[in-house]
Design a protein around this motif. Structure first.
Motif, PDB file in Angstrom:
ATOM      1  N   ASN B  30       0.841  -1.198   0.000  1.00 62.54           N
ATOM      2  CA  ASN B  30       0.000   0.000   0.000  1.00 62.54           C
ATOM      3  C   ASN B  30       0.873   1.243   0.000  1.00 62.54           C
ATOM      4  N   GLU B  31       1.867   1.188   0.859  1.00 62.17           N
ATOM      5  CA  GLU B  31       2.782   2.314   1.030  1.00 62.17           C
ATOM      6  C   GLU B  31       3.876   2.172  -0.016  1.00 62.17           C
ATOM      7  N   GLU B  74      -4.305  -2.819  -9.645  1.00 63.26           N
ATOM      8  CA  GLU B  74      -4.340  -1.355  -9.529  1.00 63.26           C
ATOM      9  C   GLU B  74      -4.062  -0.722 -10.883  1.00 63.26           C
ATOM     10  N   TYR B  77      -7.119  -0.714 -12.941  1.00 62.15           N
ATOM     11  CA  TYR B  77      -8.011   0.363 -12.494  1.00 62.15           C
ATOM     12  C   TYR B  77      -7.590   1.682 -13.141  1.00 62.15           C
ATOM     13  N   ARG B  81      -9.321   4.535 -15.840  1.00 62.21           N
ATOM     14  CA  ARG B  81      -9.604   5.838 -15.226  1.00 62.21           C
ATOM     15  C   ARG B  81      -8.760   6.948 -15.836  1.00 62.21           C
ATOM     16  N   MET B  82      -7.521   6.626 -16.234  1.00 62.99           N
ATOM     17  CA  MET B  82      -6.653   7.651 -16.808  1.00 62.99           C
ATOM     18  C   MET B  82      -6.809   7.713 -18.335  1.00 62.99           C
ATOM     19  N   TRP B 128       3.415  11.534 -18.410  1.00 58.28           N
ATOM     20  CA  TRP B 128       2.580  11.466 -17.214  1.00 58.28           C
ATOM     21  C   TRP B 128       3.361  11.800 -15.953  1.00 58.28           C
ATOM     22  N   GLY B 130       4.648  13.744 -12.986  1.00 58.84           N
ATOM     23  CA  GLY B 130       4.059  14.904 -12.331  1.00 58.84           C
ATOM     24  C   GLY B 130       2.538  14.877 -12.347  1.00 58.84           C
ATOM     25  N   LYS B 131       1.972  13.994 -13.184  1.00 67.05           N
ATOM     26  CA  LYS B 131       0.517  13.825 -13.217  1.00 67.05           C
ATOM     27  C   LYS B 131       0.133  12.558 -12.462  1.00 67.05           C
ATOM     28  N   LEU B 132       0.954  11.543 -12.615  1.00 61.69           N
ATOM     29  CA  LEU B 132       0.786  10.315 -11.838  1.00 61.69           C
ATOM     30  C   LEU B 132       2.028  10.148 -10.978  1.00 61.69           C
ATOM     31  N   THR B 133       1.884   9.443  -9.864  1.00 69.35           N
ATOM     32  CA  THR B 133       3.068   9.185  -9.050  1.00 69.35           C
ATOM     33  C   THR B 133       3.862   8.046  -9.695  1.00 69.35           C
ATOM     34  N   GLN B 136       2.175   4.772  -9.314  1.00 69.85           N
ATOM     35  CA  GLN B 136       1.059   4.540 -10.234  1.00 69.85           C
ATOM     36  C   GLN B 136       1.563   4.196 -11.631  1.00 69.85           C
TER      37      GLN B 136
END
Lengths: 341, 185
Positions: B30-31, B74, B77, B81-82, B128, B130-133, B136
Motif C-alpha cells: 500500500n505504502e 491497480e 483500475y 480511469r486515466m 505522465w 508529475g501527473k501520476l506518481t 502509479q
C-alpha cells in the motif's frame, strides 16, 4: 474472566440505550417514514413470533412432564392420547388457529408496509443519483435544469418531509446504501440501477454506511446525511452550485497552482477551475464537509494535512496515492483545500 | 497398522505441509517504497538506446511490480480511469499503437514501459510524470505487460474490469517481445 464478561453484560443495556438516544446511526432511529414502517413491522413480527415461541416451549415442557409421569406409572404410550384427551385436543386446535391467525397478521402487515412505501415512491419530489466507488460516495442532485445539477461527495442534505428517490449505481463492486435511522439497506450493483425512497420526518444528522463488504476499506466508507427544513435545504443547494472562489493568500495561490496542474487534478474536480476529473470525489466544497475520506477523519486543518501527506497511512489501500509532496507544496495544498468552503 | 502405511501417511502429511508452504504470494505494497521519487523530468534511466549499444540492466524496481497481482489490478483500475483506453483501447490500439501484440517500439520491459509512460513519446503519447506518481506509473506498466500475456498466469486477473470481447487474461497467448532496438540484430 467472569468479572469481565459480567461487566460486558452489564454495559450491554447501556450500549443499547446509547443507540436509541443518539439516533446518529440506529435502526430504531425512526427518523423517516420508511424507518417507521420497518420498525412497526419489526414490533408486529416480534410479538407474533414471541407468542408462537412461548406456545412451542409450553407444549415441549408439557410433553416432557407427561412422558415422565407415564413412565413412572408404567403406562404404555400409544401416541394417540390427543384423541382421548379433550383438553389436549382443544389445545392443539387453538394452537393451529393461533398459527394461522399469526401468519395472516404478518402477511397483512408486510403487505401494507410494502404498499405504503411503494406509494411514497410515486410522489417523489427530489431525485439523487448515488454512485458508489471503492471507498467513497458520489452524490448527484438531479434537476430538470442541468445547470442546477449538484455533485457532492460523502455528504448529503435532505429536506424534511419531502419524499426523495435515491437512484443507486456502482462503479466497481457491489456496495450497499444504508442509513439505519432513515431506511433499510439497498444494494448498489455495477451495471444496473436500483432505487430506494426516503421521506425524512425528523430534522437531524444521521450517518450512512456501506453495508456490503466491498474491499479493504469497507469500514471507512461512510457518509453524513443532514435532514433540514426545506428553506435551509434550498439555500444549501444554491450555495453548492457556486463555483470555488479563487484564493487570495499567497500560500493558497501556490496550492491552487499545484492542485489544478499536478496529480490532484487527474482525479478530482473543482468547479470554477480547470480540474474536472470524475475519478475521485468532487472537491468544490471540500472544507465544508464534516469528514475527510468518507468518514475516516473529522474535518480540520491538521487532518487535511495528515490525509494529503499520507493517504495510504490513514486509509491503507485507498485509491488516492501517496504523492511525494515537498514540505512547501504540502503546506500550500493544505492552505488551498481549506479555502474550498 | 503396518509400518508401510504409517510411512506413507507420514510422506503424505509431509507433502501437505510442503504444499501449504508453497502458498506464499507476493505482498501488497500500500505504502510505495521510497524509491527515486525525485527523478527530474527527462532523467528516466536510458532504457533504450539506438544502434548496437547493449540495453541497460533491468531496473531493480521491476521486482516489486512485475508479476505482482495487486499491482496489476491497480494498474487495470488506472488504465481505464486515466483514459489509456482512449487511444490504445483495451490493448487492441486505435489512435495509439496496440499493446497486445509483440512489437515494442520503446522496449517491452517493465522499466522501459514505465519510462515511456513517464516521459511520453513522439506522435501523441503524453508525459505522465508529475501527473501520476511513480508508483502509479509502475503499476500501469505492470498491467500493460499483461495485455500481451507477459506476466505469469497466477498474477493476472481472470475477469476484466471493463466489458471485454477478448478472452480472459489468464487464457491469453504470450507474445514474444520484439523490441525495436533488438529487432535489427
Amino acid at each position: 474472566m467472569m468479572r469481565g464478561s459480567g461487566k460486558a453484560a452489564a454495559s450491554l443495556p447501556l450500549l443499547l440505550c446509547g443507540c436509541s438516544i443518539q439516533h446518529y446511526q440506529s435502526t430504531f432511529g425512526n427518523a423517516a417514514e420508511e424507518a417507521r414502517q420497518f420498525n412497526t413491522l419489526f414490533v408486529i413480527f416480534l410479538i407474533v413470533c414471541a407468542v408462537m415461541y412461548a406456545f412451542v416451549i409450553a407444549f415441549l415442557i408439557g410433553s416432557i412432564v407427561r412422558r415422565r409421569r407415564a413412565s413412572e406409572a408404567n403406562v404404555f404410550e400409544t401416541g394417540r392420547h390427543h384423541a382421548t384427551n379433550p383438553a389436549m385436543q382443544t389445545g392443539l386446535m387453538v394452537w393451529g388457529g393461533v398459527i394461522g391467525t399469526g401468519l395472516i397478521a404478518l402477511a397483512i402487515a408486510s403487505f401494507f408496509a410494502d404498499r405504503s412505501m411503494a406509494q411514497a415512491a410515486a410522489h417523489e419530489k427530489l431525485s439523487i443519483t448515488v454512485t458508489a466507488n471503492q471507498w467513497w460516495w458520489d452524490f448527484q442532485y438531479n434537476s430538470a435544469d442541468v445547470s442546477k445539477t449538484l455533485r457532492t461527495s460523502n455528504e448529503i442534505h435532505l429536506p424534511v418531509g419531502v419524499p426523495v428517490r435515491i437512484i443507486l449505481h456502482s462503479n466497481d463492486v457491489i456496495h450497499s446504501f444504508w442509513v439505519p435511522s432513515l431506511a433499510g439497506k439497498q444494494d448498489l450493483i455495477p451495471g444496473r440501477e436500483n432505487d430506494i425512497s426516503i421521506t425524512p420526518t425528523k430534522v437531524g444528522l444521521y450517518r450512512g454506511q456501506c453495508a456490503e463488504y466491498c474491499g479493504t476499506q469497507h469500514a471507512n466508507m461512510a457518509f453524513v446525511v443532514q435532514v433540514e427544513p426545506y428553506a435551509d435545504f434550498i439555500k444549501w443547494w444554491e450555495q453548492g452550485l457556486a463555483p470555488a472562489r479563487a484564493p487570495n493568500a499567497v500560500l493558497a495561490k501556490a496550492g491552487y497552482q499545484y492542485v489544478t496542474t499536478r496529480e490532484c487534478a487527474m482525479c478530482h474536480a473543482i468547479a470554477g477551475t480547470t480540474a474536472s476529473a470524475t475519478v475521485g470525489p468532487d472537491l468544490t466544497h471540500f472544507a465544508s464537509n464534516r469528514s475527510i475520506a468518507a468518514g475516516t477523519l473529522p474535518m480540520n486543518q491538521a487532518n487535511i494535512r495528515r490525509w494529503v501527506d499520507d493517504p495510504q497511512g490513514v486509509k491503507p489501500g485507498t485509491k488516492m496515492p501517496k504523492v511525494p509532496l515537498a514540505p512547501n507544496d504540502l503546506k500550500a495544498v493544505v492552505a488551498y483545500l481549506e479555502t474550498l468552503k | 497398522m503396518s509400518s508401510r502405511s504409517r510411512t506413507s501417511k507420514a510422506v503424505i502429511a509431509g507433502f501437505a505441509l510442503l504444499a501449504v508452504a508453497a502458498c506464499h504470494r507476493e505482498e501488497r505494497h500500500n505504502e510505495p517504497k521510497p524509491f527515486n521519487a525525485s527523478i527530474k523530468a527527462g532523467e528516466s534511466p536510458p532504457t533504450i538506446s539506438p544502434g548496437s549499444a547493449r540495453p541497460s540492466p533491468l531496473d531493480p524496481r521491476a521486482a516489486d511490480f512485475d508479476n505482482n497481482a495487486p499491482a496489476i489490478a491497480e494498474g487495470q483500475y488506472l488504465y481505464t480511469r486515466m483514459n489509456c483506453v482512449g487511444c490504445h483501447a483495451h490493448g487492441g490500439g486505435g489512435m495509439g499503437p496496440a499493446l497486445m501484440d509483440d512489437k515494442w517500439r520503446y522496449g517491452g520491459r517493465i522499466d522501459q514501459i514505465a519510462a515511456t509512460i513517464a516521459e511520453g513519446r513522439p506522435n501523441g503519447m503524453p508525459a505522465w510524470r508529475g501527473k501520476l506518481t511513480e508508483d502509479q506509473i509502475w503499476k500501469l506498466a505492470a498491467y500493460v505487460r499483461t495485455l500481451s500475456g507477459q506476466p505469469s498466469k497466477d498474477a493476472v486477473s481472470s475477469r476484466a474490469d471493463a466489458m471485454s470481447a477478448s478472452e480472459p487474461q489468464t487464457l491469453s497467448k504470450r507474445e514474444p517481445v520484439k523490441n525495436a532496438d533488438t529487432a535489427g540484430r
